[in-house]
Design a protein around this motif. Structure first.
Motif, mmCIF file in Angstrom:
data_model
loop_
_atom_site.group_PDB
_atom_site.id
_atom_site.type_symbol
_atom_site.label_atom_id
_atom_site.label_comp_id
_atom_site.label_asym_id
_atom_site.label_seq_id
_atom_site.Cartn_x
_atom_site.Cartn_y
_atom_site.Cartn_z
ATOM 1 N N SER A 38 0.863 -1.166 0.000
ATOM 2 C CA SER A 38 0.000 0.000 0.000
ATOM 3 C C SER A 38 0.908 1.226 0.000
ATOM 4 C CB SER A 38 -0.938 -0.021 1.203
ATOM 5 O OG SER A 38 -1.852 1.061 1.166
ATOM 6 N N THR A 39 0.361 2.398 0.233
ATOM 7 C CA THR A 39 1.157 3.626 0.246
ATOM 8 C C THR A 39 0.620 4.567 1.320
ATOM 9 O OG1 THR A 39 -0.236 4.814 -1.342
ATOM 10 C CG2 THR A 39 1.520 3.470 -2.257
ATOM 11 N N VAL A 61 -9.809 0.313 8.793
ATOM 12 C CA VAL A 61 -8.420 0.199 8.335
ATOM 13 C C VAL A 61 -8.152 1.360 7.377
ATOM 14 C CG1 VAL A 61 -6.789 -1.174 6.976
ATOM 15 C CG2 VAL A 61 -8.348 -2.301 8.571
ATOM 16 N N PRO A 62 -7.196 2.250 7.673
ATOM 17 C CA PRO A 62 -6.868 3.325 6.736
ATOM 18 C C PRO A 62 -6.184 2.782 5.481
ATOM 19 C CG PRO A 62 -6.048 3.770 8.962
ATOM 20 C CD PRO A 62 -6.423 2.333 8.915
ATOM 21 N N GLY A 63 -5.904 3.697 4.564
ATOM 22 C CA GLY A 63 -5.185 3.331 3.344
ATOM 23 C C GLY A 63 -6.064 3.439 2.119
ATOM 24 N N ILE A 64 -5.810 4.424 1.259
ATOM 25 C CA ILE A 64 -6.705 4.675 0.125
ATOM 26 C C ILE A 64 -6.350 3.858 -1.100
ATOM 27 C CG2 ILE A 64 -7.187 7.004 0.955
ATOM 28 C CD1 ILE A 64 -5.458 8.066 -1.358
ATOM 29 N N ASP A 65 -5.293 3.025 -1.024
ATOM 30 C CA ASP A 65 -4.972 2.196 -2.182
ATOM 31 C C ASP A 65 -4.266 0.917 -1.747
ATOM 32 O OD1 ASP A 65 -2.462 3.256 -1.563
ATOM 33 O OD2 ASP A 65 -2.359 4.533 -3.329
ATOM 34 N N LEU A 66 -4.191 -0.018 -2.678
ATOM 35 C CA LEU A 66 -3.500 -1.281 -2.429
ATOM 36 C C LEU A 66 -3.228 -1.965 -3.760
ATOM 37 C CD1 LEU A 66 -5.581 -3.947 -2.923
ATOM 38 C CD2 LEU A 66 -6.635 -2.982 -0.878
ATOM 39 N N ALA A 67 -2.241 -2.867 -3.718
ATOM 40 C CA ALA A 67 -1.983 -3.774 -4.837
ATOM 41 C C ALA A 67 -1.700 -5.141 -4.251
ATOM 42 C CB ALA A 67 -0.804 -3.300 -5.673
ATOM 43 N N GLY A 68 -2.247 -6.168 -4.906
ATOM 44 C CA GLY A 68 -2.046 -7.509 -4.400
ATOM 45 C C GLY A 68 -2.601 -8.549 -5.342
ATOM 46 N N GLY A 97 -9.496 -0.018 4.208
ATOM 47 C CA GLY A 97 -8.518 0.242 3.165
ATOM 48 C C GLY A 97 -7.363 -0.734 3.110
ATOM 49 N N GLY A 98 -6.233 -0.227 2.593
ATOM 50 C CA GLY A 98 -5.136 -1.080 2.179
ATOM 51 C C GLY A 98 -4.006 -1.270 3.168
ATOM 52 N N VAL A 323 4.445 1.235 1.363
ATOM 53 C CA VAL A 323 4.271 0.447 2.578
ATOM 54 C C VAL A 323 4.266 -1.030 2.212
ATOM 55 C CG1 VAL A 323 2.847 -0.014 4.602
ATOM 56 C CG2 VAL A 323 2.912 2.299 3.624
ATOM 57 N N ASN A 324 5.276 -1.756 2.686
ATOM 58 C CA ASN A 324 5.310 -3.205 2.560
ATOM 59 C C ASN A 324 4.522 -3.762 3.746
ATOM 60 O OD1 ASN A 324 5.918 -5.948 2.584
ATOM 61 N ND2 ASN A 324 8.028 -5.642 1.891
ATOM 62 N N VAL A 325 3.293 -4.184 3.506
ATOM 63 C CA VAL A 325 2.423 -4.569 4.612
ATOM 64 C C VAL A 325 2.837 -5.891 5.236
ATOM 65 C CG1 VAL A 325 0.464 -3.305 3.644
ATOM 66 C CG2 VAL A 325 0.743 -5.756 3.140
ATOM 67 N N ASN A 326 3.758 -6.606 4.602
ATOM 68 C CA ASN A 326 4.205 -7.898 5.119
ATOM 69 C C ASN A 326 5.546 -7.801 5.855
ATOM 70 O OD1 ASN A 326 1.989 -9.563 4.059
ATOM 71 N ND2 ASN A 326 2.743 -8.833 2.103
ATOM 72 N N GLN A 327 5.961 -6.592 6.155
ATOM 73 C CA GLN A 327 7.169 -6.377 6.974
ATOM 74 C C GLN A 327 6.788 -5.869 8.360
ATOM 75 O OE1 GLN A 327 9.938 -3.767 5.032
ATOM 76 N NE2 GLN A 327 10.850 -5.428 3.865
#
Length: 327
Positions: A38-39, A61-68, A97-98, A323-327
């Motif tokens: 995300s960002t 959950v905040p975050g206005i975008d995501l990729a996956g 969100g993301g 944002v690397n959500v898996n770290q």
């Protein structure tokens, strides 16, 4: 179990924390996405700090975008394993969100990633870059060409500005960057800007009609800067306005529009139709130099995202926060 940032409303005000969740905690939408990245955008900075009432429903959950990658789907348009991106649609405001390792979203929100882009690259671009692409699309559809003259990009060292410069330069435009970070000249020129001006030359009150300078403008800040950009745009030129980091006000007159035929395009990235989204992502896949993209990005962890909101709002971030959500 998976990790997510959760915003909650308490008697003392808003809190945001990193918490473990289960899939059953997610909203009941059709498509489950395993989020890779995300960002943090300006709107995310507002949400994380509670500076403005961006978040409309708690908990969220905040975050206005995501990729996956799609993990499961009840929508026949989307299959397990599809690589997707989501921008806007109220994510991180009224919808979860993301900034989590999983998201459950509506099928209508999804855009399939072009083969040329990884999920990481998609969020290096993020909503800021997607918005920049919508701005560039507006100028191109207006008929603006490199032969028409210089293009001004305001808020140039930010996410929208950085990617707008790179996209315009790829099309052969001569781009002038307006920035408050005058020490970032080398960075901006590496992205493709031919030069830069201090934003202070743009954000003080001026005449409603000024010397014609710009064939087109990508404006990410609004306020007096946008008013001066209108006053300085050449006859028949176009401005794509997408932000309000300086101000939501527009202290100008109708004179640039009725005496010089200037067109002001409002760019909405949140509710843009699918066709516009697909076109923007195609332009990003085709035109954006990935070596330039790499220079714009700082990667952080999901936990790190808790603390960056104030710096985002203060304009201290150059380029993009991935944002690397898996770290």
């Amino acid at each position: 179990m998976f990790n997510a940032l959760i915003a909650r409303q308490t008697d003392a005000g808003q809190t945001v924390s990193l918490e473990p969740l289960e899939l059953k905690d997610l909203p009941d939408n059709e498509v489950l996405v395993r989020v890779d990245y995300s960002t943090i955008n300006y709107k995310d900075g507002l949400a994380l700090t509670g500076t403005r009432p961006i978040i409309r429903n708690y908990p969220l959950v905040p975050g206005i975008d995501l990729a996956g990658v799609i993990e499961s789907s009840q929508d026949e348009r989307w299959q397990v394993g599809d690589r997707v991106v989501v921008n806007g649609w109220g994510m991180g405001e009224g919808h979860w969100g993301g900034l989590a390792q999983y998201a459950q979203v509506k099928g209508d929100w999804l855009v399939k990633l072009p083969d040329a882009l990884s999920t990481r690259e998609a969020m290096c671009i993020g909503t800021a870059g997607y918005t920049a692409a919508l701005c560039v699309e507006a100028l191109m559809k207006h008929g603006t060409t490199p032969a028409d003259g210089d293009i001004l990009v305001t808020g140039a060292s930010g996410g929208v500005g950085s990617i707008a410069i790179a996209l315009l330069a790829a099309q052969g435009f001569n781009v002038v960057a307006s920035t408050g970070k005058t020490n970032e000249g080398a960075y901006l020129e590496a992205l493709g800007a031919s030069g830069h001006i201090d934003r202070d030359t743009m954000n003080t009150a001026g005449n409603p009609l000024q010397k014609e300078r710009w064939a087109g403008v990508v404006d990410a800040v609004g306020g007096q800067t946008l008013a001066n950009a209108c006053a300085q745009t050449r006859y028949g030129g176009a401005i794509a306005a997408c932000g309000l980091a300086e101000s939501p006000s527009l202290p100008t007159t109708v004179m640039p529009f009725i005496l010089r035929g200037v067109t002001l395009y409002g760019i909405d990235s949140v509710m843009a139709p699918l066709s516009a989204r697909v076109g923007a992502w195609r332009r990003l896949a085709d035109d954006l130099d990935k070596t330039r993209l790499a220079s714009m990005v700082k990667e952080i962890s999901l936990a790190d995202a808790l603390d960056v909101g104030p710096d985002v709002l203060a304009g201290k971030i150059r380029g993009r926060l991935l944002v690397n959500v898996n770290q």
